[in-house]
Design a protein around this motif. Structure first.
Motif, short mmCIF file in Angstrom:
data_model
loop_
_atom_site.label_atom_id
_atom_site.label_comp_id
_atom_site.label_asym_id
_atom_site.label_seq_id
_atom_site.Cartn_x
_atom_site.Cartn_y
_atom_site.Cartn_z
N MET A 1 0.94 -1.31 0.00
CA MET A 1 0.06 0.11 -0.15
C MET A 1 0.79 1.15 -0.02
O MET A 1 0.56 2.27 -0.68
N ALA A 2 1.96 1.11 0.95
CA ALA A 2 2.98 2.54 0.77
C ALA A 2 3.40 2.62 -0.49
O ALA A 2 3.61 3.89 -0.92
N ASP A 3 3.75 1.63 -1.18
CA ASP A 3 4.29 1.93 -2.84
C ASP A 3 3.09 2.47 -3.72
O ASP A 3 3.63 3.34 -4.57
N LEU A 4 2.04 2.05 -3.47
CA LEU A 4 0.97 2.64 -4.38
C LEU A 4 0.84 3.86 -4.05
O LEU A 4 0.58 4.81 -4.64
N LYS A 5 0.75 4.51 -2.78
CA LYS A 5 0.78 5.87 -2.04
C LYS A 5 1.93 6.70 -2.84
O LYS A 5 1.80 7.98 -3.31
N HIS A 6 3.11 6.00 -2.76
CA HIS A 6 4.26 6.82 -3.34
C HIS A 6 4.20 7.05 -4.75
O HIS A 6 4.29 8.13 -5.39
N ILE A 7 3.59 6.18 -5.41
CA ILE A 7 3.22 6.17 -6.91
C ILE A 7 2.32 7.45 -7.39
O ILE A 7 2.50 8.21 -8.06
N THR A 8 1.04 7.35 -6.54
CA THR A 8 0.06 8.43 -6.75
C THR A 8 0.10 9.78 -6.33
O THR A 8 0.04 10.61 -6.98
N ASP A 9 1.16 9.56 -5.31
CA ASP A 9 1.60 11.13 -4.85
C ASP A 9 2.56 11.58 -5.91
O ASP A 9 2.85 12.95 -6.19
N ALA A 10 3.42 10.90 -6.60
CA ALA A 10 4.29 11.39 -7.45
C ALA A 10 3.51 11.63 -8.87
O ALA A 10 3.78 12.61 -9.37
N LEU A 11 2.59 10.98 -9.07
CA LEU A 11 1.55 11.41 -10.24
C LEU A 11 1.21 12.66 -9.95
O LEU A 11 0.99 13.60 -10.90
N ARG A 12 0.63 12.94 -8.72
CA ARG A 12 -0.10 14.24 -8.25
C ARG A 12 1.02 15.33 -8.57
O ARG A 12 0.64 16.52 -8.78
N THR A 13 2.14 15.21 -7.94
CA THR A 13 3.18 16.08 -8.17
C THR A 13 3.51 16.57 -9.51
O THR A 13 3.84 17.56 -9.85
N GLU A 14 3.60 15.54 -10.19
CA GLU A 14 3.94 15.69 -11.88
C GLU A 14 2.97 16.64 -12.42
O GLU A 14 3.03 17.49 -12.99
N ALA A 15 1.65 16.29 -11.90
CA ALA A 15 0.48 17.01 -12.48
C ALA A 15 0.60 18.51 -12.14
O ALA A 15 0.14 19.19 -12.94
N GLY A 16 1.13 18.68 -10.86
CA GLY A 16 1.19 20.10 -10.51
C GLY A 16 2.46 20.89 -11.26
O GLY A 16 2.17 22.07 -11.46
#
Length: 99
Positions: A1-16
């Protein structure tokens, strides 16, 4: 689950980042309007004013297009991050309900 959060956080950061660059492209597009010349302002270069202004139009149009496309990339990244989150929640519920 932590890996998934890391991935989705990275996607959101890139979106910003893409949103920020989109805004910058819009600023560039609007700034090009100030570069237009009249024949009087062009002085001895008055013969090429129309070509120069056409180039400004082209640059402005490409920048406005870039602004829209960059915003689309940001939206797609957010959509994918949300899809990852939703899929993980659905999978977890499915596994929990199986036992």
């Amino acid at each position: 689950m932590a890996d998934l959060k890391h991935i989705t956080d990275a996607l959101r950061t890139e979106a910003g980042m893409w949103d920020k660059q989109s805004a910058s492209m819009g600023e560039v597009a609007r700034a090009t309007d100030g570069m237009r010349l009249t024949r009087l302002e062009a002085g001895i270069f008055f013969l090429v004013v129309s070509n120069y202004n056409e180039a400004i139009d082209h640059i402005s149009a490409r920048c406005f297009e870039g602004e829209g496309r960059m915003a689309e990339v940001a939206d797609a990244l957010i959509k994918n991050a949300n899809a990852y989150d939703n899929h993980e929640a659905e999978t977890t519920k499915s596994v929990e309900d199986a036992y």
